[in-house]
Every structure is written in C-alpha cells, then in structure tokens.
Design a protein around this motif. Structure first.
Motif, short mmCIF file in Angstrom:
data_model
loop_
_atom_site.label_atom_id
_atom_site.label_comp_id
_atom_site.label_asym_id
_atom_site.label_seq_id
_atom_site.Cartn_x
_atom_site.Cartn_y
_atom_site.Cartn_z
N LEU A 166 36.35 121.13 3.95
CA LEU A 166 34.98 121.10 3.45
C LEU A 166 34.56 119.70 3.05
N ILE A 167 35.42 119.02 2.32
CA ILE A 167 35.11 117.65 1.92
C ILE A 167 35.05 116.73 3.13
N GLY A 168 35.92 116.97 4.10
CA GLY A 168 35.92 116.16 5.31
C GLY A 168 34.61 116.27 6.06
N LEU A 169 34.05 117.47 6.13
CA LEU A 169 32.76 117.64 6.80
C LEU A 169 31.66 116.90 6.07
N ALA A 170 31.67 117.02 4.74
CA ALA A 170 30.64 116.33 3.96
C ALA A 170 30.79 114.82 4.08
N SER A 171 32.03 114.33 4.03
CA SER A 171 32.26 112.89 4.07
C SER A 171 31.90 112.29 5.42
N SER A 172 32.00 113.09 6.48
CA SER A 172 31.70 112.57 7.81
C SER A 172 30.24 112.24 7.99
N LYS B 220 27.33 114.42 -1.30
CA LYS B 220 26.17 113.57 -1.06
C LYS B 220 24.90 114.39 -1.21
N GLY B 221 23.86 113.78 -1.81
CA GLY B 221 22.60 114.46 -2.03
C GLY B 221 22.15 114.31 -3.47
N ARG B 222 20.94 114.78 -3.76
CA ARG B 222 20.41 114.72 -5.12
C ARG B 222 20.73 115.99 -5.89
N PHE B 223 20.98 115.81 -7.19
CA PHE B 223 21.16 116.92 -8.12
C PHE B 223 20.08 116.78 -9.19
N LEU C 47 34.34 121.72 -6.53
CA LEU C 47 33.34 121.14 -5.64
C LEU C 47 31.96 121.68 -5.97
N VAL C 48 30.97 120.77 -6.06
CA VAL C 48 29.57 121.17 -6.24
C VAL C 48 28.77 120.59 -5.08
N VAL C 49 28.10 121.45 -4.34
CA VAL C 49 27.37 121.06 -3.14
C VAL C 49 25.89 120.89 -3.49
N SER C 50 25.30 119.78 -3.09
CA SER C 50 23.89 119.51 -3.34
C SER C 50 23.00 120.47 -2.55
N SER C 51 21.83 120.76 -3.09
CA SER C 51 20.85 121.58 -2.37
C SER C 51 20.36 120.88 -1.11
N GLU C 52 20.58 119.56 -1.02
CA GLU C 52 20.16 118.79 0.14
C GLU C 52 21.27 118.64 1.18
N ALA C 53 22.41 119.24 0.94
CA ALA C 53 23.50 119.17 1.91
C ALA C 53 23.13 119.93 3.18
N PRO C 54 23.71 119.57 4.33
CA PRO C 54 23.45 120.30 5.57
C PRO C 54 23.78 121.78 5.42
N ILE D 48 25.33 123.82 7.29
CA ILE D 48 26.69 124.22 7.63
C ILE D 48 27.63 124.03 6.45
N ILE D 49 27.40 122.98 5.65
CA ILE D 49 28.23 122.75 4.47
C ILE D 49 27.97 123.84 3.44
N LYS D 50 26.70 124.15 3.21
CA LYS D 50 26.37 125.18 2.22
C LYS D 50 26.88 126.55 2.64
N GLN D 51 26.79 126.85 3.92
CA GLN D 51 27.28 128.14 4.41
C GLN D 51 28.78 128.28 4.19
N GLN D 52 29.52 127.23 4.52
CA GLN D 52 30.97 127.27 4.30
C GLN D 52 31.31 127.34 2.82
N ALA D 53 30.50 126.68 1.99
CA ALA D 53 30.75 126.72 0.55
C ALA D 53 30.53 128.13 0.00
N TRP D 54 29.49 128.82 0.46
CA TRP D 54 29.25 130.19 0.01
C TRP D 54 30.41 131.11 0.40
N GLU D 55 30.92 130.92 1.60
CA GLU D 55 32.06 131.73 2.04
C GLU D 55 33.29 131.45 1.18
N ALA D 56 33.51 130.19 0.87
CA ALA D 56 34.67 129.83 0.05
C ALA D 56 34.51 130.34 -1.37
#
Length: 304
Positions: A19-25, A113-116, A49-56, A58-66
C-alpha cells in the motif's frame, strides 16, 4: 500460537508495504518517506496509515479493504475534520492488542501524499509516537477560523516530512510543545500564518528539542519559533539546517525568540530578507546561556 501470531504480523507488513509502495510511486523520489513498515521488538507491528481524501481511488479502495482486517490502524480521511481519522490512528496504539500490554504504547503514523483538512488539533500523547508524511506532498491545512493549534505534542515524539498550513485562518500556533522529555521536529515546512508562532513552547518546554530542516515561510502575524521557559533550566535545544523567510514588515517580532534556556545550538541556518524590508533582528535570546552559534547565513538587512 506465537508462530501463528508472527505469520499474521508478516501478512500485515506485506500488505502495508504494498500500500505504501503504491502511494510512494506517485510522488518524486526526493519526497518519499525515509521509512516504511518496520518491526519493533519481537514481531510487533509498529505502523499505522492515514490516507488523504485526495489520494487516488485505487489507494483508497485498497485501504478500505485493509481496514476490514486491520481496523483502526488504517484510516481513510474524507476531507472534513480529518484530525478525527489521524487521532484514531494514533489512539490505535493504546486500544489494540498487542499494544494494550505495552508500558509505552506508540508507533509510526504515516500520512500519505495529499491534503488533510483540520478543524481541530492532532493530539500526540503516547510515548515514542512518530507522525510522518511524504515531504512537501503531505499538507495539514487549518479550516476553522482562529483555532488554537494544528498539532499538540504532549509526549516524547518525532514529527517529520510534512507541511503545516495556516491557510489564512489565523491559528494561534501550528505546533504546540509541552514539557515532554524529547521532541524532534525534522523536515517540516510551515506557512499560511499563525498569530503567536509556527512552533511554540511555553512554561516548561522540552528538555531535549531538535529542530532540523525546518522551512518557515513568512508569518505576517507572529514568530516563526517561540520557546519560553518559566525559569532558567538546563536543556539541549538545537535549531539547525533550517530556512527562515523574511519577517513581514508589519510585524515587530523576531524569526526566533528564546527565553530562559541553558544550552542552545543555532547553526547552519539561513535567514532571508526581501529587497524592500527594513533592518530587523532575526534571533532574540533572552536570559539564556551556554549558547553555541555559527555558520548561519543572514540577509544584508538583518541585525543579529
């Protein structure tokens, strides 16, 4: 049972690394976080891990599953009152096993990455907690007029690799420091104004405080760093490798104001002034001693 527990921990680490690898890429190499998931002690997951509302998406979807599996250790911000999700990730270290059995709960809370968007403060109150972002790509933004603080630090803590933004909402401080024994603020940028200071500590500030790689944009209302102790105390304070924009012409304050400190290192910093600025004093050291300063660069109109 121990073997099964370790297997479960390894699965968590693998998922978090992906998950972090996808975000970092998605961000420049220079802005990538210094560390990913890690083990502290014998097989203990030390990561949230806290995912920004501005994240792609695919990242948010994977985060919800996790999140369905790993609960409060994974949070997805919705762009409103995002301090709620960040504080929930911090709190997970005291409410989820095996951390409930630890004397000093705490761990790494990573912001993508993104705004909070913050309407109230982030509260760091567990020993050894680290709050980290992904460099200039992670921004904590004030959304409520006149809020007191964006971040309150009440325990031994590391803050690194993100931006705090007052957003013209006139917060009193961006980062408020308590009397915790050891606080480190590394590679943080502050902008958007604060009525008192970007970094503030008053009364009983940390005995060991390291500020390194701090970038302070112009603050039209207050100080950039303000640290005042109630009385003279021995301490280890270092401000190094940092950059300070010119004080606003409308403000009589200093870039840095320090009072009642015994043990100060100020070195390798740059203090900027603008062509239309009048002479001003960058640093004010009041009733302090055992001061080491050197290799700082000052603008032509600055009085030190």
């Amino acid at each position: 049972m121990i073997k099964d527990a370790l297997k479960g921990t390894v699965k968590v680490l693998i998922f978090m690394a992906v998950l972090i690898g996808l975000a970092s890429s998605l961000i420049p190499v220079a802005d990538k976080p210094a560390k990913g998931a890690e083990l502290i002690g014998e097989g203990v997951l030390h990561y949230a891990l806290v995912v920004s509302s501005e994240a792609p998406e695919i990242i948010k979807q994977q985060a919800w599953e996790a999140k369905e599996v790993y609960g409060e250790f994974i949070q997805i911000a919705d762009g409103t009152d995002d301090q709620v999700e960040i504080n929930a990730a911090i709190a997970a270290y005291s409410t989820a096993p095996p951390f409930t059995q630890l004397a000093d709960p705490g761990g790494i809370v990573h912001l993508t990455k993104g705004r909070f968007f913050l309407s109230d403060y982030i509260y760091l109150y567990y020993v050894t907690t680290t709050l980290e972002g992904e460099g200039l790509g992670t921004r904590l933004v004030a959304t409520r007029e006149g809020m007191a603080n964006l971040i309150i630090v009440a325990e031994q803590t590391v803050l690194r690799d993100f931006v705090t933004d007052g957003n013209g909402k006139h917060p009193q401080n961006h980062i408020w420091l308590s009397s915790a024994p050891d606080i480190r603020l590394h590679e943080i940028q502050s902008m958007g104004g604060a009525t008192q200071a970007y970094i503030y500590g008053g009364g009983h500030v940390p005995k060991r405080l390291s500020i390194r790689g701090f970038r302070a944009r112009t603050n039209p209302e207050g100080y950039q760093i303000m640290l005042t102790q109630a009385w003279m105390e021995a301490a280890l304070l270092s401000i190094t490798e940092s950059f300070f924009d010119r004080r606003a012409a409308s403000s009589p304050n200093y870039n840095i104001y320090i009072q009642n400190y015994d043990g100060i290192l100020i070195a390798l910093n740059q203090f900027e002034d603008l062509e239309d600025s009048y002479p001003y004093q960058a640093i004010k050291l009041d009733n302090s001693q055992n001061i080491v300063k050197g290799l700082n660069t000052f603008g032509t109109r600055i009085r030190y």
